[in-house]
Design an enzyme around this catalytic site. Structure first.
Site, PDB file in Angstrom:
ATOM      1  N   LYS A 159       0.856  -1.230   0.014  1.00 52.81           N
ATOM      2  CA  LYS A 159      -0.209  -0.035   0.081  1.00 52.81           C
ATOM      3  C   LYS A 159       0.962   1.370   0.175  1.00 52.81           C
ATOM      4  O   LYS A 159       2.015   1.178   0.721  1.00 52.81           O
ATOM      5  CB  LYS A 159      -0.862  -0.117   1.232  1.00 52.81           C
ATOM      6  CG  LYS A 159      -1.905   0.826   1.137  1.00 52.81           C
ATOM      7  CD  LYS A 159      -3.085   0.111   0.261  1.00 52.81           C
ATOM      8  CE  LYS A 159      -4.559   1.018   0.166  1.00 52.81           C
ATOM      9  NZ  LYS A 159      -5.527   0.402  -0.332  1.00 52.81           N
TER      10      LYS A 159
HETATM   11  P1  NAD Z   1     -12.875   8.413  -2.625  1.00 51.59           P
HETATM   12  O1  NAD Z   1     -11.561   9.255  -2.169  1.00 51.59           O
HETATM   13  O2  NAD Z   1     -13.193   8.388  -4.096  1.00 51.59           O
HETATM   14  O3  NAD Z   1     -14.114   8.460  -1.614  1.00 51.59           O
HETATM   15  C1  NAD Z   1     -14.040   8.767  -0.427  1.00 51.59           C
HETATM   16  C2  NAD Z   1     -15.429   9.395   0.167  1.00 51.59           C
HETATM   17  O4  NAD Z   1     -15.455   9.693   1.495  1.00 51.59           O
HETATM   18  C3  NAD Z   1     -15.355  11.091  -0.361  1.00 51.59           C
HETATM   19  O5  NAD Z   1     -16.804  11.184  -1.147  1.00 51.59           O
HETATM   20  C4  NAD Z   1     -15.364  11.514   0.948  1.00 51.59           C
HETATM   21  O6  NAD Z   1     -15.928  13.014   0.612  1.00 51.59           O
HETATM   22  C5  NAD Z   1     -15.906  10.933   2.007  1.00 51.59           C
HETATM   23  N1  NAD Z   1     -15.434  11.045   3.346  1.00 51.59           N
HETATM   24  C6  NAD Z   1     -14.413  11.401   3.571  1.00 51.59           C
HETATM   25  N2  NAD Z   1     -14.157  11.590   4.973  1.00 51.59           N
HETATM   26  C7  NAD Z   1     -15.361  11.432   5.425  1.00 51.59           C
HETATM   27  C8  NAD Z   1     -16.086  11.105   6.760  1.00 51.59           C
HETATM   28  N3  NAD Z   1     -15.323  11.465   7.789  1.00 51.59           N
HETATM   29  N4  NAD Z   1     -17.298  10.686   6.852  1.00 51.59           N
HETATM   30  C9  NAD Z   1     -18.121  10.527   5.430  1.00 51.59           C
HETATM   31  N5  NAD Z   1     -17.567  10.673   4.526  1.00 51.59           N
HETATM   32  C10 NAD Z   1     -16.209  11.147   4.279  1.00 51.59           C
HETATM   33  O7  NAD Z   1     -12.354   7.045  -1.905  1.00 51.59           O
HETATM   34  P2  NAD Z   1     -12.774   5.374  -2.326  1.00 51.59           P
HETATM   35  O8  NAD Z   1     -11.635   5.112  -3.298  1.00 51.59           O
HETATM   36  O9  NAD Z   1     -14.066   5.369  -2.564  1.00 51.59           O
HETATM   37  O10 NAD Z   1     -12.341   4.790  -1.108  1.00 51.59           O
HETATM   38  C11 NAD Z   1     -13.122   4.724  -0.028  1.00 51.59           C
HETATM   39  C12 NAD Z   1     -12.633   3.302   0.938  1.00 51.59           C
HETATM   40  O11 NAD Z   1     -12.668   2.357   0.039  1.00 51.59           O
HETATM   41  C13 NAD Z   1     -11.271   3.657   1.541  1.00 51.59           C
HETATM   42  O12 NAD Z   1     -11.190   2.827   2.679  1.00 51.59           O
HETATM   43  C14 NAD Z   1     -10.498   2.883   0.531  1.00 51.59           C
HETATM   44  O13 NAD Z   1      -9.367   2.325   1.011  1.00 51.59           O
HETATM   45  C15 NAD Z   1     -11.372   1.459   0.103  1.00 51.59           C
HETATM   46  N6  NAD Z   1     -11.112   0.821  -1.175  1.00 51.59           N
HETATM   47  C16 NAD Z   1     -11.036   1.533  -2.337  1.00 51.59           C
HETATM   48  C17 NAD Z   1     -11.061   0.885  -3.594  1.00 51.59           C
HETATM   49  C18 NAD Z   1     -10.892   1.767  -4.891  1.00 51.59           C
HETATM   50  O14 NAD Z   1     -10.949   0.840  -5.837  1.00 51.59           O
HETATM   51  N7  NAD Z   1     -10.934   2.905  -5.182  1.00 51.59           N
HETATM   52  C19 NAD Z   1     -10.607  -0.417  -3.508  1.00 51.59           C
HETATM   53  C20 NAD Z   1     -10.805  -1.156  -2.212  1.00 51.59           C
HETATM   54  C21 NAD Z   1     -11.055  -0.381  -1.225  1.00 51.59           C
END
Ligand code: NAD
Length: 476
Positions: free
Chosen positions: A107
């Site tokens: 990561k």
């Molecule tokens: P992203 O940046 O696209 O979206 C995150 C969202 O959460 C944003 O809309 C942000 O405004 C919101 N947010 C931030 N802080 C917050 C809070 N305190 N309360 C409520 N909302 C809040 O990120 P993502 O890629 O969607 O990732 C989200 C999660 O999924 C993370 O834990 C990441 O590790 C996990 N994840 C992502 C992927 C991927 O392919 N992008 C894959 C596996 C896991």
């Protein structure tokens, strides 16, 4: 707010790992080898921006190299730190093992608020960070392949791929150095929505088993289930959109960083997302009630809670008040170890992160294979498949006419039967198959062992066993 007794994110993951390892028969030495993070590289680099030098801190952790390349996203957030990156790298090891993608766990992260910089500035910063990682083989098609995570997306991945290619002009596999690229830059159809799609497929599999839904006190299918989603970013938006538009779920609340929107009759996810994209906030959205204290809605009544934002949001402080009988961890680590114990005690069923959000790494795997094979999926077979189907349809119609049987094939059937699988269809099929197969493996342990009564422990047992086997076959 989390209490002081709460372990750190990394300790939380280790405690969950230990809980599973206690039920396994591994030597203490192998347990320790599997648990530890192999290495973490920390870099501080300067970029000249707005007339002065700005220094940034970035990380790349490699948790386990039992398989190579290692894989894991790059996160852009101010909260990024060594503990978090190492916890996320460990989760990647177990996730890849669970869904059988042939990678070790890694990561990366950069301490930055991406919203504070212009696009051309972010490009400069990303290229400089990538340069630091590439020259140490921490970005490399055969050794370490990043992907998007919170705060990054296709755009950043395209810059990283281009930076790698500039530094490795004769590497024919250079595009495979990173996944999550846009389709025009070596990406694959269906990657952007893959993690959200995987969440949808995971829920569909879960609801296929009445005994499993009964454990959460639920019955029937997904239709009409009331869902609360936290985070309307890449993962949360796609999961909520697909579940509401394709499976009949009612999204009663969306929790974002600046508050929450709710409506018991159901929210229109696409409409809210468009509002957010235009205004950068959910505030002022006219068609739903707004609450400033968004996290309070994590405790509201619903059938399914989907934390899809960040880690540690369900902790010992609020876990006793959580009403959802089923939680699917779309984010990584949204439930702390302490909260997990409280929720298990209450009988809440948790579909764990390492399975629930594995759709991203699964489709990343397909993209990596596509890049290494230098050909789009379906390109060779699609028309041959269509020609064979046409042969069958024509023969059936000829037989029907010759024998005066009066059979007719419906136009809808013919349309669907005669359409060969393109890349998107194949990606979805591969993802669906992966989510079903991994669920069967977890479920077999969940139902098959008296000493395992939750899906998370079952998932860890399956993946730790696979990692252990890989280490043993390497002579450890
Ligand atoms: P992203 O940046 O696209 O979206 C995150 C969202 O959460 C944003 O809309 C942000 O405004 C919101 N947010 C931030 N802080 C917050 C809070 N305190 N309360 C409520 N909302 C809040 O990120 P993502 O890629 O969607 O990732 C989200 C999660 O999924 C993370 O834990 C990441 O590790 C996990 N994840 C992502 C992927 C991927 O392919 N992008 C894959 C596996 C896991």
């Amino acid at each position: 707010m989390q209490t002081d007794e709460e372990p750190s994110f990394r300790d939380s993951v280790d405690l969950m790992v230990n809980r599973a390892m206690r039920l396994m028969d591994l030597s203490p030495g192998l347990e320790q080898k599997i648990r530890v993070c192999n290495s973490t590289y920390i870099v501080r680099f300067g970029v000249r921006l707005r007339g002065k030098i700005e220094t940034f801190t970035g990380y790349r952790s490699v948790h386990s190299e039992h398989m190579e390349p290692v894989k894991g996203g790059i996160r852009y957030a101010l909260s990024v730190n060594q503990d978090e990156v190492e916890a996320l790298a460990a989760l990647m090891t177990y996730k890849c093992a669970l869904v059988e993608t042939p990678f070790g766990g890694s990561k990366g992260g950069l301490c930055i608020d991406p919203r504070a910089w212009e696009e051309h500035e972010l490009e400069q910063i990303t290229r400089r960070f990538a340069y630091e990682l590439i020259k140490r083989n921490l970005i490399h098609p055969a050794q370490n392949v990043p992907a998007p995570d919170m705060g990054t997306g296709e755009r950043e991945m395209a810059w990283i791929a281009d930076q790698y290619t500039r530094m490795n002009t004769t590497d024919i596999n250079s595009r495979a150095c990173v996944t999550g690229k846009p389709p025009h830059a070596g990406g694959i159809q269906g990657r952007v929505e893959a993690t959200g799609r995987g969440v949808q497929y995971a829920l569909r599999v879960f609801f296929r088993y009445p005994e499993d839904t009964a454990k959460a006190g639920l019955s029937g299918g997904l239709e009409g289930k009331r869902v609360i989603v936290q985070g309307l970013g890449n993962v949360g938006y796609h999961a909520a959109k697909f579940l509401s538009e394709e499976d009949g779920c009612i999204i009663t609340a969306v929790i974002e960083r600046d508050g929450a929107l709710h409506d018991d009759r159901g929210l229109c996810i696409e409409d809210i997302r468009q509002w957010m994209v235009k205004r950068g906030s959910i505030k002022g959205y006219p068609s739903a009630a707004y609450t400033e204290d968004g996290s309070a809605l994590l405790e509201a009544a619903c059938d399914i809670l989907i934390p899809a934002a960040l880690e540690g949001v369900i902790h010992m402080g609020n876990a006793p008040r959580i009403k959802a009988p089923l939680i699917i961890e779309a984010a990584n680590g949204p439930i702390t170890f302490g909260a997990d114990e409280i929720l298990r005690e209450k009988g809440v069923v948790i579909i764990p992160d390492m399975y629930a959000n594995a759709g991203g790494v699964t489709v990343s795997y397909f993209e990596w294979v596509k890049n290494l094979s230098h050909i789009r999926f379906g390109r060779m077979q699609r028309r041959a498949e269509e020609a064979r189907s046409l042969l069958l349809v024509e023969e059936l119609e000829r037989l029907s006419a010759d024998k005066g049987l009066g059979w007719t094939l419906t136009e809808d059937f013919k349309d669907r039967f005669l359409t060969g699988s393109d890349e998107l269809a194949l990606v979805r099929s591969g993802l669906d198959d992966t989510m079903r197969t991994a669920y069967q493996a977890m479920r077999a342990v969940w139902h098959g062992r008296d000493d395992v009564n939750d899906l998370r422990t079952a998932a860890y047992i399956v993946s730790i066993d696979r990692v252990a086997k890989a280490y043993r076959s390497k002579g450890l």
